[in-house]
Each structure stands twice: as C-alpha cells, then as structure tokens.
Motif scaffolding. Structure first.
Motif, PDB file in Angstrom:
ATOM      1  N   VAL A 190       0.828  -1.193   0.000  1.00 31.98           N
ATOM      2  CA  VAL A 190       0.000   0.000   0.000  1.00 31.98           C
ATOM      3  C   VAL A 190       0.868   1.251   0.000  1.00 31.98           C
ATOM      4  CG1 VAL A 190      -1.982  -1.087   1.120  1.00 31.98           C
ATOM      5  CG2 VAL A 190      -0.242  -0.012   2.511  1.00 31.98           C
ATOM      6  N   SER A 191       0.340   2.288  -0.590  1.00 29.22           N
ATOM      7  CA  SER A 191       1.016   3.577  -0.602  1.00 29.22           C
ATOM      8  C   SER A 191       0.919   4.189   0.796  1.00 29.22           C
ATOM      9  CB  SER A 191       0.345   4.496  -1.620  1.00 29.22           C
ATOM     10  OG  SER A 191      -0.980   4.800  -1.189  1.00 29.22           O
ATOM     11  N   PRO A 192       1.723   5.214   1.081  1.00 29.56           N
ATOM     12  CA  PRO A 192       1.617   5.869   2.391  1.00 29.56           C
ATOM     13  C   PRO A 192       0.204   6.404   2.664  1.00 29.56           C
ATOM     14  CG  PRO A 192       3.659   6.509   1.323  1.00 29.56           C
ATOM     15  CD  PRO A 192       2.865   5.716   0.310  1.00 29.56           C
ATOM     16  N   ALA A 193      -0.446   6.955   1.636  1.00 32.84           N
ATOM     17  CA  ALA A 193      -1.811   7.463   1.816  1.00 32.84           C
ATOM     18  C   ALA A 193      -2.788   6.321   2.101  1.00 32.84           C
ATOM     19  CB  ALA A 193      -2.261   8.237   0.580  1.00 32.84           C
ATOM     20  N   ALA A 194      -2.618   5.198   1.418  1.00 38.55           N
ATOM     21  CA  ALA A 194      -3.514   4.058   1.621  1.00 38.55           C
ATOM     22  C   ALA A 194      -3.323   3.447   3.004  1.00 38.55           C
ATOM     23  CB  ALA A 194      -3.281   3.008   0.544  1.00 38.55           C
ATOM     24  N   ALA A 195      -2.125   3.542   3.535  1.00 37.35           N
ATOM     25  CA  ALA A 195      -1.869   3.004   4.873  1.00 37.35           C
ATOM     26  C   ALA A 195      -2.663   3.749   5.943  1.00 37.35           C
ATOM     27  CB  ALA A 195      -0.381   3.061   5.180  1.00 37.35           C
ATOM     28  N   LEU A 196      -3.104   4.957   5.625  1.00 38.82           N
ATOM     29  CA  LEU A 196      -3.892   5.758   6.569  1.00 38.82           C
ATOM     30  C   LEU A 196      -5.379   5.407   6.526  1.00 38.82           C
ATOM     31  CD1 LEU A 196      -2.213   9.227   5.949  1.00 38.82           C
ATOM     32  CD2 LEU A 196      -1.787   7.628   7.830  1.00 38.82           C
ATOM     33  N   GLY A 207      -6.497 -17.337  -2.165  1.00 39.32           N
ATOM     34  CA  GLY A 207      -5.972 -17.489  -0.816  1.00 39.32           C
ATOM     35  C   GLY A 207      -5.630 -16.166  -0.156  1.00 39.32           C
ATOM     36  N   ASP A 208      -5.024 -16.275   1.027  1.00 39.99           N
ATOM     37  CA  ASP A 208      -4.738 -15.091   1.837  1.00 39.99           C
ATOM     38  C   ASP A 208      -3.828 -14.083   1.142  1.00 39.99           C
ATOM     39  OD1 ASP A 208      -6.324 -16.159   3.813  1.00 39.99           O
ATOM     40  OD2 ASP A 208      -4.643 -16.923   5.003  1.00 39.99           O
ATOM     41  N   GLY A 209      -2.820 -14.568   0.432  1.00 35.61           N
ATOM     42  CA  GLY A 209      -1.907 -13.661  -0.261  1.00 35.61           C
ATOM     43  C   GLY A 209      -2.610 -12.853  -1.332  1.00 35.61           C
ATOM     44  N   ALA A 210      -3.464 -13.514  -2.106  1.00 34.70           N
ATOM     45  CA  ALA A 210      -4.212 -12.817  -3.161  1.00 34.70           C
ATOM     46  C   ALA A 210      -5.195 -11.820  -2.555  1.00 34.70           C
ATOM     47  CB  ALA A 210      -4.938 -13.822  -4.050  1.00 34.70           C
ATOM     48  N   ILE A 211      -5.839 -12.204  -1.456  1.00 30.72           N
ATOM     49  CA  ILE A 211      -6.768 -11.284  -0.789  1.00 30.72           C
ATOM     50  C   ILE A 211      -6.019 -10.054  -0.290  1.00 30.72           C
ATOM     51  CG2 ILE A 211      -8.275 -10.993   1.227  1.00 30.72           C
ATOM     52  CD1 ILE A 211      -9.071 -13.974   0.833  1.00 30.72           C
ATOM     53  N   ALA A 212      -4.846 -10.252   0.290  1.00 34.56           N
ATOM     54  CA  ALA A 212      -4.047  -9.125   0.787  1.00 34.56           C
ATOM     55  C   ALA A 212      -3.650  -8.188  -0.355  1.00 34.56           C
ATOM     56  CB  ALA A 212      -2.811  -9.632   1.517  1.00 34.56           C
ATOM     57  N   ARG A 213      -3.238  -8.756  -1.492  1.00 36.27           N
ATOM     58  CA  ARG A 213      -2.863  -7.920  -2.638  1.00 36.27           C
ATOM     59  C   ARG A 213      -4.073  -7.162  -3.183  1.00 36.27           C
ATOM     60  NH1 ARG A 213      -0.245 -12.654  -3.731  1.00 36.27           N
ATOM     61  NH2 ARG A 213      -1.614 -13.163  -5.486  1.00 36.27           N
ATOM     62  N   ALA A 214      -5.224  -7.824  -3.256  1.00 30.01           N
ATOM     63  CA  ALA A 214      -6.438  -7.168  -3.748  1.00 30.01           C
ATOM     64  C   ALA A 214      -6.874  -6.058  -2.790  1.00 30.01           C
ATOM     65  CB  ALA A 214      -7.549  -8.196  -3.942  1.00 30.01           C
ATOM     66  N   LYS A 215      -6.768  -6.303  -1.484  1.00 26.39           N
ATOM     67  CA  LYS A 215      -7.133  -5.273  -0.509  1.00 26.39           C
ATOM     68  C   LYS A 215      -6.182  -4.080  -0.595  1.00 26.39           C
ATOM     69  CE  LYS A 215      -9.644  -7.778   3.067  1.00 26.39           C
ATOM     70  NZ  LYS A 215      -9.670  -8.156   4.506  1.00 26.39           N
ATOM     71  N   ALA A 216      -4.906  -4.335  -0.828  1.00 21.91           N
ATOM     72  CA  ALA A 216      -3.942  -3.237  -0.964  1.00 21.91           C
ATOM     73  C   ALA A 216      -4.310  -2.363  -2.155  1.00 21.91           C
ATOM     74  CB  ALA A 216      -2.526  -3.794  -1.113  1.00 21.91           C
ATOM     75  N   GLU A 217      -4.692  -2.997  -3.257  1.00 24.45           N
ATOM     76  CA  GLU A 217      -5.105  -2.243  -4.442  1.00 24.45           C
ATOM     77  C   GLU A 217      -6.364  -1.424  -4.153  1.00 24.45           C
ATOM     78  OE1 GLU A 217      -6.973  -3.720  -8.502  1.00 24.45           O
ATOM     79  OE2 GLU A 217      -4.807  -4.076  -8.472  1.00 24.45           O
ATOM     80  N   ALA A 218      -7.319  -2.021  -3.447  1.00 25.66           N
ATOM     81  CA  ALA A 218      -8.556  -1.313  -3.112  1.00 25.66           C
ATOM     82  C   ALA A 218      -8.295  -0.154  -2.155  1.00 25.66           C
ATOM     83  CB  ALA A 218      -9.577  -2.284  -2.516  1.00 25.66           C
ATOM     84  N   ARG A 219      -7.402  -0.353  -1.199  1.00 27.28           N
ATOM     85  CA  ARG A 219      -7.051   0.736  -0.276  1.00 27.28           C
ATOM     86  C   ARG A 219      -6.398   1.892  -1.021  1.00 27.28           C
ATOM     87  NH1 ARG A 219      -5.784  -1.553   5.563  1.00 27.28           N
ATOM     88  NH2 ARG A 219      -4.911   0.515   5.847  1.00 27.28           N
ATOM     89  N   ASP A 220      -5.570   1.591  -2.016  1.00 25.74           N
ATOM     90  CA  ASP A 220      -4.989   2.643  -2.856  1.00 25.74           C
ATOM     91  C   ASP A 220      -6.097   3.429  -3.555  1.00 25.74           C
ATOM     92  OD1 ASP A 220      -2.298   2.207  -2.268  1.00 25.74           O
ATOM     93  OD2 ASP A 220      -1.998   0.842  -3.957  1.00 25.74           O
TER      94      ASP A 220
END
Length: 107
Positions: free
Chosen positions: A19-25, A53-66
C-alpha cells in the motif's frame, strides 16, 4: 522442471502489492463498530489479484485501499472477497470521516 517452478515463484513475488503511504492511513472498520455513522460515503473501492488465498486477498485489498485513498477515504468496510478461476477480487465501502481525516482537505 525446477526452472519452471523458480520462474513461477519469481513471477508471484513480483506480483506483490504494497500500500502507498496514503492508503496506509485508510482504517479498516465494520458497520457494527459505528465509526462511519456520521461520515460521507465515497465510491466503492475495488481491487483484484491473480491467484487465490490469503496472499491474493491481501494484494487485492492493498489495491482497493490505494483506490480509496485517491478519494481521500479515512475508513473502509470490506465486503467478503470473491475467488474466481482467474483470481481474487475485493470490494470495500469507502468513507471519509471529517473528525478523523489524516488527509489534507481538498482545495
């Protein structure tokens, strides 16, 4: 065969999305927590990732948070992820809560 496996592992590692710094917020919450009661609903945030699986979900969530961060969201509520033959997708309801805004006000 071992070269093929090594190539596959390398390809998967390069798919990692942080996630980007802005997405981390952007704070994860639930409706039950009551944190978004007086907030502004923003466009839905979506993300997709190859694999399952969990890794794909984490990557998809990171993209959505961005995506949510681009709309200056402060909170996100996740809807259950979907796994398909080609990968994983997530949907998040994004909110901007004025009392907890980590982002500068738009000009």
């Amino acid at each position: 065969m071992s070269r093929l496996v090594a190539l596959f592992v390398l390809a998967c590692v390069s798919c990692a999305h942080t996630v980007s710094p802005a997405a981390a917020l952007v704070r994860e919450t639930t409706i039950e927590a009551g944190e978004v009661t007086n907030c502004i609903r923003l466009p839905n945030a979506t993300g997709e990732a190859a694999g399952r699986g969990d890794g794909a979900i984490a990557r998809a969530k990171a993209e959505a948070r961005d995506a949510a961060a681009l709309n200056l969201a402060t909170h996100i509520i996740w809807v259950a992820p979907g796994e398909f033959l080609w990968g994983t997708s997530v949907l998040g309801y994004a909110y901007r809560c004025p009392d907890s805004s980590p982002h500068p006000a738009p000009r």
